[in-house]
Design an enzyme around this catalytic site. Structure first.
Site, PDB file in Angstrom:
ATOM      1  N   ASP A  32      -4.051   3.960   2.538  1.00 39.37           N
ATOM      2  CA  ASP A  32      -5.495   3.734   2.747  1.00 39.37           C
ATOM      3  C   ASP A  32      -5.788   2.306   3.207  1.00 39.37           C
ATOM      4  OD1 ASP A  32      -5.080   2.289   0.467  1.00 39.37           O
ATOM      5  OD2 ASP A  32      -6.576   3.299  -0.757  1.00 39.37           O
TER       6      ASP A  32
ATOM      7  N   GLU B  83      -7.932 -20.023 -16.731  1.00 40.52           N
ATOM      8  CA  GLU B  83      -8.322 -20.777 -15.532  1.00 40.52           C
ATOM      9  C   GLU B  83      -9.413 -21.760 -15.954  1.00 40.52           C
ATOM     10  OE1 GLU B  83     -10.314 -20.230 -11.100  1.00 40.52           O
ATOM     11  OE2 GLU B  83     -11.088 -19.114 -12.789  1.00 40.52           O
TER      12      GLU B  83
ATOM     13  N   HIS C 186      -5.181 -17.272  -5.321  1.00 47.24           N
ATOM     14  CA  HIS C 186      -5.994 -16.443  -4.425  1.00 47.24           C
ATOM     15  C   HIS C 186      -7.322 -17.078  -4.033  1.00 47.24           C
ATOM     16  CE1 HIS C 186      -7.503 -15.929  -8.411  1.00 47.24           C
ATOM     17  NE2 HIS C 186      -8.586 -15.343  -7.933  1.00 47.24           N
ATOM     18  N   ASP C 187      -7.618 -18.263  -4.563  1.00 46.26           N
ATOM     19  CA  ASP C 187      -8.898 -18.914  -4.252  1.00 46.26           C
ATOM     20  C   ASP C 187      -8.748 -20.123  -3.337  1.00 46.26           C
ATOM     21  OD1 ASP C 187     -10.427 -17.238  -5.885  1.00 46.26           O
ATOM     22  OD2 ASP C 187     -10.201 -18.527  -7.636  1.00 46.26           O
TER      23      ASP C 187
ATOM     24  N   ASP D  39     -10.315 -15.655 -16.669  1.00 46.31           N
ATOM     25  CA  ASP D  39     -11.103 -16.270 -15.606  1.00 46.31           C
ATOM     26  C   ASP D  39     -12.056 -17.329 -16.166  1.00 46.31           C
ATOM     27  OD1 ASP D  39     -11.611 -15.809 -12.712  1.00 46.31           O
ATOM     28  OD2 ASP D  39     -13.643 -15.303 -13.342  1.00 46.31           O
TER      29      ASP D  39
ATOM     30  N   ASN E 112      -0.281   4.473  -0.466  1.00 48.47           N
ATOM     31  CA  ASN E 112      -0.907   5.748  -0.086  1.00 48.47           C
ATOM     32  C   ASN E 112      -1.596   5.726   1.277  1.00 48.47           C
ATOM     33  OD1 ASN E 112      -3.093   4.208  -0.662  1.00 48.47           O
ATOM     34  ND2 ASN E 112      -3.911   5.500  -2.294  1.00 48.47           N
TER      35      ASN E 112
ATOM     36  N   ASP F  55       0.845  -1.192   0.000  1.00 54.54           N
ATOM     37  CA  ASP F  55       0.000   0.000   0.000  1.00 54.54           C
ATOM     38  C   ASP F  55       0.883   1.245   0.000  1.00 54.54           C
ATOM     39  OD1 ASP F  55      -1.881   1.971   0.427  1.00 54.54           O
ATOM     40  OD2 ASP F  55      -2.137   1.514   2.554  1.00 54.54           O
TER      41      ASP F  55
ATOM     42  N   ASP G 136      -5.541  -9.789 -15.445  1.00 57.06           N
ATOM     43  CA  ASP G 136      -6.622 -10.749 -15.252  1.00 57.06           C
ATOM     44  C   ASP G 136      -7.830 -10.238 -16.030  1.00 57.06           C
ATOM     45  OD1 ASP G 136      -8.194 -12.771 -14.047  1.00 57.06           O
ATOM     46  OD2 ASP G 136      -7.035 -12.569 -12.194  1.00 57.06           O
TER      47      ASP G 136
ATOM     48  N   ASP H  41      -1.900  -1.175  -3.856  1.00 56.60           N
ATOM     49  CA  ASP H  41      -2.224  -0.429  -5.077  1.00 56.60           C
ATOM     50  C   ASP H  41      -1.100  -0.549  -6.105  1.00 56.60           C
ATOM     51  OD1 ASP H  41      -0.259   1.380  -4.050  1.00 56.60           O
ATOM     52  OD2 ASP H  41      -1.822   2.210  -2.749  1.00 56.60           O
TER      53      ASP H  41
HETATM   54  O1  ISL Z   1     -13.003 -19.853  -5.057  1.00 58.52           O
HETATM   55  C1  ISL Z   1     -13.720 -20.769  -5.276  1.00 58.52           C
HETATM   56  C2  ISL Z   1     -14.406 -21.488  -4.208  1.00 58.52           C
HETATM   57  O2  ISL Z   1     -14.665 -20.631  -3.146  1.00 58.52           O
HETATM   58  C3  ISL Z   1     -13.901 -21.248  -6.620  1.00 58.52           C
HETATM   59  O3  ISL Z   1     -15.109 -21.882  -6.768  1.00 58.52           O
HETATM   60  C4  ISL Z   1     -13.795 -20.113  -7.637  1.00 58.52           C
HETATM   61  O4  ISL Z   1     -15.029 -19.525  -7.770  1.00 58.52           O
HETATM   62  C5  ISL Z   1     -13.358 -20.640  -8.951  1.00 58.52           C
HETATM   63  O5  ISL Z   1     -12.017 -20.992  -8.799  1.00 58.52           O
HETATM   64  C6  ISL Z   1     -13.465 -19.600 -10.054  1.00 58.52           C
HETATM   65  O6  ISL Z   1     -12.599 -18.566  -9.740  1.00 58.52           O
HETATM   66  C7  ISL Z   1     -12.524 -17.386 -10.469  1.00 58.52           C
HETATM   67  O7  ISL Z   1     -13.782 -16.804 -10.738  1.00 58.52           O
HETATM   68  C8  ISL Z   1     -14.532 -16.323  -9.643  1.00 58.52           C
HETATM   69  C9  ISL Z   1     -13.710 -15.478  -8.673  1.00 58.52           C
HETATM   70  O8  ISL Z   1     -14.426 -15.288  -7.491  1.00 58.52           O
HETATM   71  C10 ISL Z   1     -12.381 -16.127  -8.356  1.00 58.52           C
HETATM   72  O9  ISL Z   1     -11.612 -15.318  -7.519  1.00 58.52           O
HETATM   73  C11 ISL Z   1     -11.700 -16.383  -9.670  1.00 58.52           C
HETATM   74  O10 ISL Z   1     -10.404 -16.866  -9.524  1.00 58.52           O
HETATM   75  C12 ISL Z   1     -15.622 -15.498 -10.231  1.00 58.52           C
HETATM   76  O11 ISL Z   1     -15.064 -14.543 -11.093  1.00 58.52           O
END
Ligand code: ISL
Length: 553
Positions: free
Chosen positions: A43, A275, A340-341, A218, A41, A39, A116, A47
Site C-alpha cells: 500500500d 525526549e 525523525h524530527d 514524547d 502489503n 512495506d 513510542d 508496516d
Molecule cells: O520537529 C520539530 C520541529 O519541526 C520539533 O519542534 C518537535 O516538535 C519536537 O522535537 C517535539 O517532537 C515530538 O513531539 C511532536 C512530534 O511532532 C514529533 O515528531 C515528536 O518527536 C508532537 O508530538
C-alpha cells in the site's frame, strides 16, 4: 536544587548490575520510523509485518532494541504523534496480532521492543477529548487544559504552539479555549488530574503486560504547565520571542516520573527514554534532570545538543563533555545524532564528496562514546535528507512553512533496501519520495561491499559489544577538538582502548607519550593489528582509529 556531580563519565558501573537487566545501558538502540521501513502489503506505507520481515537484517546489524515511532491508532494529523486509541494498532501498520508477532519474533532474536508513547497530548478525536469538550461540566473536562478567554475574547495567555500560532483554540460550543502545544488536533492533557494520570499509567501497564520492553516518551518536559497559566516573559531569542518558562520545564513534572519509575520497577528489565525537547543549542542540564538522582526517574533522557551540532570537532567535543558533566552519579547517558524530527546527520555534517568519510568518523564517535547509542534507521548506509517539492510534502509543519522550512519529511524518506524500483521498499505507490541516491546507497549493495559504510557500522557495533571498556567503561578525553582532533580513552579494569578521530581533511600528527604495547583494533586507514609502542603517529584526513592497549613494554 538537585546536586550535579561532575565526574560521572568516570563513574564505575553500579554493583549488582548484570548485563541483561541493564541492556538499555550497554546495548545499542535502533530507531525505526515505521511508515518508512518496509512495506509488506504494497500500500506504499511501511508496516509491522514489514519490520518482521526485516528482523534478520536487524539481527545481523547486532542491535539490541528497536524503538518504533508511534504505531497506535491515529488520524495521522501528525503522523501518529496524535493518538486516538493507545491500546490498539493503527490499521495502516497492521493489528494487535501483528504487533504481538513482532514482539515474539524480535525477542527470539534477542531484540527488544521500545514503543513510542505520546502522552503530553492525545488526538482531538480521542474519546476522552470528545467527552471533555462536550461541556464545561463534563466529567472529563479536567483531563485537558481548558481556560476562559482573556480580554476581548482573546486567548488566555501568550503561549505559542511549537508548530506556530497561539497554543489555544477556541471551542465555541463549550465556551472556553483548550491548550494545544502542537497542532490544534493535539490537545494537551492535564497531568495534574489524578484520574488522567492513572489512565495513562494503566496504558503503560497494559503494554508492559503485553511484553513491551520500554517506552520512548514524547516531550516529557512539557507534561506540566504553570497552574496559573502565567504569560511567558518576553525574550530577544527569536524562538517565539519568549522565555519558555511557564508552558514547559516546570519542576513539579519530576514527581510524575518518580511515580512512573515505581511502576516500571515492578517489571524487571524494562526502561524509559524521555525526549526532552529544547531548541538549539540544547540544554544538557535540563535533559539530565529527567534522570533524577540517576535511578529514580527516567532510565535515559535524550539531550539534543549533539544532534544540533555541525561539523566542528571543538563544538562536538564541548557538547559531549558538557553532557557527561550533568549526568548524575548513578545515571547513564545516551547519545544520538539523528531522529525523525531533525535533518539526517550525514546531511547536517555536510562535506560534499567527503560526506561519507565524515559519516565514518561520526559513526565511530557514536559507537565508542560512553552512553547508549541510538541509531536512526538508514544512518548505517549513509542515507541523506531527501529534497522534496511542495506537492510531495506530508508533514504538517513543512506544509505550513514551505519554502522557508520544508519540515521533517526530508529525514523520513523510505529505507533504501536495493537499487530496484522504489529502492525495494514497496511494490505500491510510495508514500514519500525516495532520496535520489538510492541506486548507489542501499542495503544490498553495501552488504556485498566489505568496505561499505554498512559493514563499517556492523564492525563497530560488534566491537562495542565485545569490549567492556567500550560499553561500560570510563571516558577519559585526551585531545579536546582543537586542531580538528578528538581523542579519548575508554577504560574498564585492565582493558584500555584509545580512540582518535580526525574531523579535518588534513593529515595530522598525534604525539602522545603513552608507552606500552598498542594494537590497532579497527580503523578507516591503518592496518588492523598494526602495533605501536606509544601513541605517536600520523593520521590521515578523516581518519577514525581505535587502538587497544595490550600491556606494558
Ligand atoms: O520537529 C520539530 C520541529 O519541526 C520539533 O519542534 C518537535 O516538535 C519536537 O522535537 C517535539 O517532537 C515530538 O513531539 C511532536 C512530534 O511532532 C514529533 O515528531 C515528536 O518527536 C508532537 O508530538
Amino acid at each position: 536544587m538537585k546536586k550535579i556531580i561532575h565526574r560521572s563519565h568516570n563513574s564505575k558501573p553500579l554493583k549488582n548490575e548484570d548485563k541483561k537487566s541493564v541492556w538499555w545501558k550497554y546495548g545499542i538502540i535502533y530507531q525505526i520510523y515505521p511508515r518508512s521501513f518496509y512495506d509488506s502489503n504494497g500500500d506504499g506505507v511501511g508496516d509491522i509485518q514489514g519490520i518482521i520481515q526485516k528482523l534478520d537484517y536487524l539481527s545481523e546489524l547486532s542491535i539490541d532494541a528497536i524503538w518504533l515511532s508511534p504505531v497506535n491508532t491515529s488520524p495521522m494529523y501528525d503522523f501518529g504523534y496524535d493518538i486516538l486509541d493507545y491500546r490498539e494498532i493503527d490499521p495502516i501498520f497492521g493489528n494487535l496480532n501483528d504487533f504481538h508477532q513482532l514482539i515474539e519474533g524480535a525477542h527470539k532474536k534477542n531484540i527488544r521492543i521500545i514503543m513510542d508513547m505520546v502522552m503530553n497530548h492525545t488526538s482531538h478525536l480521542h474519546p476522552w477529548f470528545i467527552e471533555s469538550r462536550k461541556s464545561a461540566n463534563s466529567p472529563k473536562r479536567g483531563w485537558y487544559i481548558w481556560a476562559d478567554p482573556g480580554r476581548n475574547k482573546r486567548p488566555p495567555n501568550n503561549w505559542r504552539s511549537a508548530f506556530g500560532g497561539s497554543a489555544w483554540e477556541w471551542d465555541e460550543k463549550s465556551g472556553q479555549y483548550y491548550l494545544h502545544s502542537f497542532l490544534k488536533q493535539q490537545p494537551d492533557v492535564n497531568w495534574r488530574n489524578e484520574e488522567l494520570k492513572a489512565a495513562m499509567f494503566d496504558i503503560i501497564k497494559y503494554w508492559l503486560n503485553a511484553g513491551v520492553d520500554g517506552f520512548r516518551l514524547d516531550v516529557v518536559n512539557w507534561f506540566i504547565k504553570d497552574r496559573h497559566l502565567r504569560n511567558n516573559p518576553f525574550s530577544l531569542i527569536p524562538h517565539h520571542f519568549q522565555k519558555l518558562r511557564y508552558d514547559r520545564n516546570r519542576k513539579s513534572v519530576h514527581k510524575i516520573f518518580r511515580e512512573l519509575r515505581t511502576v516500571m520497577n515492578s517489571y524487571p528489565e524494562r526502561m524509559t527514554v524521555g525526549e526532552v525537547f529544547t531548541m538549539p543549542p540544547g540544554d544538557p542540564s535540563l535533559s539530565a534532570s529527567y534522570l533524577g538522582k540517576g535511578d529514580d526517574e527516567l532510565h535515559l533522557a535524550f539531550d539534543f545538543s549533539l544532534m544540533y551540532r555541525f561539523w566542528s570537532a571543538r563544538q562536538i567535543y564541548k557538547c559531549i563533555s558538557r553532557w557527561y558533566s550533568h549526568i548524575p552519579e548513578r545515571g547513564w547517558p545516551c547519545n544520538v545524532l539523528s531522529n525523525h524530527d531533525q535533518p539526517r546527520s550525514i546531511t547536517r555534517f555536510g562535506g560534499g564528496n567527503e560526506s561519507k568519510k565524515r559519516a565514518r568518523v561520526a559513526a565511530m564517535l557514536l559507537l565508542t562514546l560512553k552512553g547508549t547509542p541510538f541509531i536512526y534507521y538508514g544512518e548505517e548506509i549513509g542515507m541523506k535528507n531527501t529534497k522534496l517539492k511542495k506537492k510531495d510534502i506530508k508533514d504538517p509543519v513543512g506544509r505550513l512553512y514551505w519554502p522557508l522550512y520544508t519540515g521533517r519529511d526530508p529525514a523520513r524518506s523510505p529505507m533504501q533496501w536495493s537499487d530496484e524500483t522504489n529502492a525495494g521498499f514497496t511494490k505500491g505507490d510510495i508514500w514519500l519520495p525516495l532520496c535520489n541516491d538510492y541506486k548507489e546507497t542501499n542495503v544490498r549493495k553495501e552488504s556485498e561491499d566489505t568496505y561499505s559504510l554498512l559493514n563499517f557500522y556492523k564492525r563497530l557495533i560488534k566491537l562495542r559489544k565485545e569490549h567492556k571498556a567500550l560499553y561500560m567503561g570510563s571516558w577519559e578525553p585526551v585531545l579536546k577538538g582543537y586542531d580538528g582532533i578528538i581523542a579519548y580513552f575508554r577504560k574498564f579494569q585492565d582493558e584500555t582502548i584509545f580512540i582518535v578521530l580526525n574531523f579535518s581533511n588534513k593529515r595530522k600528527k598525534v604525539q602522545l607519550h603513552y608507552r606500552g604495547q598498542w594494537k590497532v583494533l579497527f580503523s578507516t586507514h591503518k592496518f588492523i593489528h598494526e602495533h605501536f609502542i606509544e601513541l605517536s603517529f600520523k593520521i590521515s584526513p578523516y581518519e577514525a582509529t581505535m587502538i587497544k592497549r595490550l600491556g606494558d613494554l
